[in-house]
Motif scaffolding. Structure first.
Motif, PDB file in Angstrom:
ATOM      1  N   ASN A 275      16.734  -6.990  25.816  1.00 42.43           N
ATOM      2  CA  ASN A 275      17.692  -7.361  26.855  1.00 42.43           C
ATOM      3  C   ASN A 275      18.892  -6.425  26.882  1.00 42.43           C
ATOM      4  N   ARG A 276      19.240  -5.870  25.738  1.00 41.54           N
ATOM      5  CA  ARG A 276      20.376  -4.947  25.661  1.00 41.54           C
ATOM      6  C   ARG A 276      19.975  -3.500  25.906  1.00 41.54           C
ATOM      7  N   GLY A 277      18.679  -3.249  26.096  1.00 45.09           N
ATOM      8  CA  GLY A 277      18.205  -1.895  26.338  1.00 45.09           C
ATOM      9  C   GLY A 277      18.297  -1.010  25.110  1.00 45.09           C
ATOM     10  N   GLU A 278      18.162  -1.629  23.937  1.00 44.91           N
ATOM     11  CA  GLU A 278      18.303  -0.889  22.682  1.00 44.91           C
ATOM     12  C   GLU A 278      16.948  -0.741  21.992  1.00 44.91           C
ATOM     13  N   SER A 279      16.833   0.280  21.157  1.00 41.85           N
ATOM     14  CA  SER A 279      15.665   0.413  20.299  1.00 41.85           C
ATOM     15  C   SER A 279      15.891  -0.417  19.040  1.00 41.85           C
ATOM     16  N   VAL A 280      14.833  -0.620  18.268  1.00 41.11           N
ATOM     17  CA  VAL A 280      14.961  -1.383  17.023  1.00 41.11           C
ATOM     18  C   VAL A 280      14.987  -0.409  15.846  1.00 41.11           C
ATOM     19  N   PRO A 281      15.572  -0.811  14.733  1.00 47.67           N
ATOM     20  CA  PRO A 281      15.577   0.068  13.554  1.00 47.67           C
ATOM     21  C   PRO A 281      14.164   0.341  13.049  1.00 47.67           C
ATOM     22  N   LYS A 282      13.986   1.484  12.442  1.00 46.05           N
ATOM     23  CA  LYS A 282      12.701   1.821  11.836  1.00 46.05           C
ATOM     24  C   LYS A 282      12.397   0.829  10.723  1.00 46.05           C
ATOM     25  N   GLY A 283      11.166   0.367  10.680  1.00 45.68           N
ATOM     26  CA  GLY A 283      10.765  -0.581   9.654  1.00 45.68           C
ATOM     27  C   GLY A 283      10.688  -2.021  10.129  1.00 45.68           C
ATOM     28  N   TRP A 284      11.048  -2.245  11.408  1.00 46.77           N
ATOM     29  CA  TRP A 284      10.950  -3.595  11.957  1.00 46.77           C
ATOM     30  C   TRP A 284       9.557  -3.885  12.500  1.00 46.77           C
ATOM     31  N   ILE A 285       9.017  -2.967  13.302  1.00 45.32           N
ATOM     32  CA  ILE A 285       7.788  -3.247  14.045  1.00 45.32           C
ATOM     33  C   ILE A 285       6.792  -2.102  13.928  1.00 45.32           C
ATOM     34  N   VAL A 286       5.551  -2.418  14.248  1.00 41.21           N
ATOM     35  CA  VAL A 286       4.497  -1.415  14.394  1.00 41.21           C
ATOM     36  C   VAL A 286       3.869  -1.588  15.769  1.00 41.21           C
ATOM     37  N   ASP A 287       3.251  -0.517  16.275  1.00 46.09           N
ATOM     38  CA  ASP A 287       2.556  -0.630  17.561  1.00 46.09           C
ATOM     39  C   ASP A 287       1.171  -1.232  17.338  1.00 46.09           C
ATOM     40  N   SER A 288       0.375  -1.299  18.391  1.00 44.56           N
ATOM     41  CA  SER A 288      -0.932  -1.977  18.314  1.00 44.56           C
ATOM     42  C   SER A 288      -1.911  -1.280  17.367  1.00 44.56           C
ATOM     43  N   LYS A 289      -1.614  -0.030  17.006  1.00 46.19           N
ATOM     44  CA  LYS A 289      -2.481   0.702  16.086  1.00 46.19           C
ATOM     45  C   LYS A 289      -1.932   0.708  14.663  1.00 46.19           C
ATOM     46  N   GLY A 290      -0.836   0.001  14.461  1.00 42.37           N
ATOM     47  CA  GLY A 290      -0.267  -0.092  13.128  1.00 42.37           C
ATOM     48  C   GLY A 290       0.706   1.009  12.777  1.00 42.37           C
ATOM     49  N   ASN A 291       1.101   1.810  13.780  1.00 42.19           N
ATOM     50  CA  ASN A 291       2.037   2.897  13.531  1.00 42.19           C
ATOM     51  C   ASN A 291       3.481   2.398  13.631  1.00 42.19           C
ATOM     52  N   SER A 292       4.326   2.852  12.725  1.00 42.10           N
ATOM     53  CA  SER A 292       5.733   2.481  12.775  1.00 42.10           C
ATOM     54  C   SER A 292       6.363   2.992  14.064  1.00 42.10           C
ATOM     55  N   THR A 293       7.214   2.178  14.698  1.00 45.09           N
ATOM     56  CA  THR A 293       7.847   2.558  15.960  1.00 45.09           C
ATOM     57  C   THR A 293       9.204   1.884  16.082  1.00 45.09           C
ATOM     58  N   THR A 294      10.063   2.474  16.891  1.00 40.69           N
ATOM     59  CA  THR A 294      11.367   1.867  17.189  1.00 40.69           C
ATOM     60  C   THR A 294      11.459   1.459  18.654  1.00 40.69           C
ATOM     61  N   ASN A 295      10.381   1.650  19.400  1.00 39.42           N
ATOM     62  CA  ASN A 295      10.339   1.336  20.824  1.00 39.42           C
ATOM     63  C   ASN A 295       9.991  -0.147  21.024  1.00 39.42           C
ATOM     64  N   VAL A 296      10.932  -0.893  21.588  1.00 43.29           N
ATOM     65  CA  VAL A 296      10.727  -2.336  21.799  1.00 43.29           C
ATOM     66  C   VAL A 296       9.472  -2.602  22.619  1.00 43.29           C
ATOM     67  N   ASP A 297       9.195  -1.766  23.607  1.00 44.41           N
ATOM     68  CA  ASP A 297       8.037  -1.990  24.484  1.00 44.41           C
ATOM     69  C   ASP A 297       6.724  -1.927  23.708  1.00 44.41           C
ATOM     70  N   ASP A 298       6.708  -1.222  22.575  1.00 38.28           N
ATOM     71  CA  ASP A 298       5.496  -1.177  21.759  1.00 38.28           C
ATOM     72  C   ASP A 298       5.200  -2.540  21.134  1.00 38.28           C
ATOM     73  N   PHE A 299       6.234  -3.346  20.950  1.00 34.04           N
ATOM     74  CA  PHE A 299       6.035  -4.683  20.389  1.00 34.04           C
ATOM     75  C   PHE A 299       5.404  -5.609  21.423  1.00 34.04           C
ATOM     76  N   TYR A 300       5.894  -5.517  22.668  1.00 31.71           N
ATOM     77  CA  TYR A 300       5.416  -6.433  23.715  1.00 31.71           C
ATOM     78  C   TYR A 300       4.126  -5.954  24.369  1.00 31.71           C
ATOM     79  N   GLY A 301       3.884  -4.636  24.339  1.00 33.68           N
ATOM     80  CA  GLY A 301       2.642  -4.106  24.898  1.00 33.68           C
ATOM     81  C   GLY A 301       2.609  -4.143  26.417  1.00 33.68           C
ATOM     82  N   PRO A 302       1.399  -4.129  27.039  1.00 25.70           N
ATOM     83  CA  PRO A 302       0.108  -4.232  26.363  1.00 25.70           C
ATOM     84  C   PRO A 302      -0.390  -2.885  25.837  1.00 25.70           C
TER      85      PRO A 302
END
Length: 347
Positions: A194-221
């Motif tokens: 909602n704030r248009g921010e990226s997330v810190p490294k180490g919070w999320i992974v994308d659908s292939k299990g790669n570390s990412t800071t892009n919020v959209d990689d969390f929501y997909g598809p």
């Protein structure tokens, strides 16, 4: 981003909830749960949930006529069926019942199933600490809400499965350890989006299990996932998550994470400990205060002004927001405005 006083946000919530048929007493419980979360800095569990509550009431996934039933009971325990009513109302009832039982039996435990989302878990700890009791609380998502990978995996198999320890202390704010067993709560990802921010490294992974800071990689598809708490020791967060899933899901009958689809809600589990049944509360508080003073006396790392005890930052944030107001993300406010229009409520 708009800024509101506690009183302004409270009135907005009450007006909107009552406009869709929520009783005044229950609207006050739900509103307090949200506003208290905003005040202590847990915006992911605050007024951002209001449109979701309203939508749940309108589509009848939240039943306003639901009554909490006691399916099983002993002097020190109870298993409750929330019948899919308002989550904060059910959780508060469960905590008050557990406190009543602990008053008589020294230690009590209450499990709840068929309960909609309860919001910020830490707030329920105060129900016990206000009565000089310790509480241990956890929730799962009834087997749904799977957005966390197991340690070593790349597929989401668990929910964020939070846990709370609340410790009363005479004459000062309690210790409130309120944490998800994932790196962060999923709602914090929504706040970042909602704030248009990226997330810190180490919070999320994308659908292939790669570390990412892009919020959209969390929501997909396709969607990504949150990581378990612990970083290089994420097996510990994963282990905690598994235990929470069992205590909150299997013990109360609400269900644990599984392959087949299940209804999203919170399996709620609480243990209450009456301090006076073990030692005088004054002596207990004195020892806890001594411990806090000792821990805070540590030599601090470079750039660190103070060592904080769990919950301390939240209480200080509450004091500041009570003075300066509560900032609401623009996207959240736009959604609330649209929901208010649907409810025919003038903001």
């Amino acid at each position: 981003m708009p800024i509101f006083t506690e009183a302004e946000l409270t009135q907005i919530c009450l007006n909107m909830l009552q406009s869709v048929g929520v009783l005044e007493t229950e609207a006050e419980i739900v509103t307090k749960s949200m506003i208290d979360a905003n005040l202590v800095g847990h915006d992911s569990h605050g007024i951002i949930h209001l449109p979701k509550y309203i939508q749940g009431i309108m589509d009848a996934s939240i039943r306003l006529d639901a009554k909490v039933e006691i399916d099983q009971e002993s002097p020190s325990t109870a298993v409750l069926n929330g019948n899919w009513g308002l989550g904060p109302v059910i959780a508060k009832y469960a905590m008050e019942l557990a406190v009543q039982k602990a008053e008589q039996t020294d230690i009590s435990s209450v499990a709840v199933r068929n309960c909609n989302e309860v919001g910020r878990l830490g707030g329920y700890g105060l129900v016990a600490t206000d009565q000089k009791m310790i509480s241990i609380i956890s929730v799962n998502d009834h087997g749904s809400g799977q957005c966390v990978v197991p340690d070593g995996g790349i597929e989401a198999k668990l929910s964020t499965n939070p846990i709370v320890y609340a410790i009363p202390i005479a004459g000062q704010e309690p210790i409130i350890l309120d944490m998800s067993t994932s790196v962060v709560a999923s709602g914090k990802i929504r706040i970042k989006k909602n704030r248009g921010e990226s997330v810190p490294k180490g919070w999320i992974v994308d659908s292939k299990g790669n570390s990412t800071t892009n919020v959209d990689d969390f929501y997909g598809p396709p969607p990504g996932a949150l990581l378990p708490l612990g970083g290089i020791a994420s097996h510990k967060g994963f282990g905690l998550s598994l235990i929470v899933d069992i205590l909150s899901g299997a013990l109360g009958g609400g269900g644990c994470s599984r392959e087949e689809a299940s209804r999203l809600g919170n399996g709620f589990f609480a243990i209450i400990i009456k301090v006076d049944s073990f030692t005088e509360f004054s002596a207990f508080s004195q020892e806890v205060k001594r411990l806090i003073k000792y821990v805070k006396s540590t030599q601090r790392s470079s750039g660190v002004e103070e060592v904080y005890i769990p919950g301390e930052r939240g209480f200080r944030e509450r004091d500041q927001r009570c003075r300066k107001g509560i900032v609401i993300e623009e996207e959240t406010w736009i959604t609330i405005q649209a929901t208010a229009k649907d409810c025919q409520v003038q903001l």
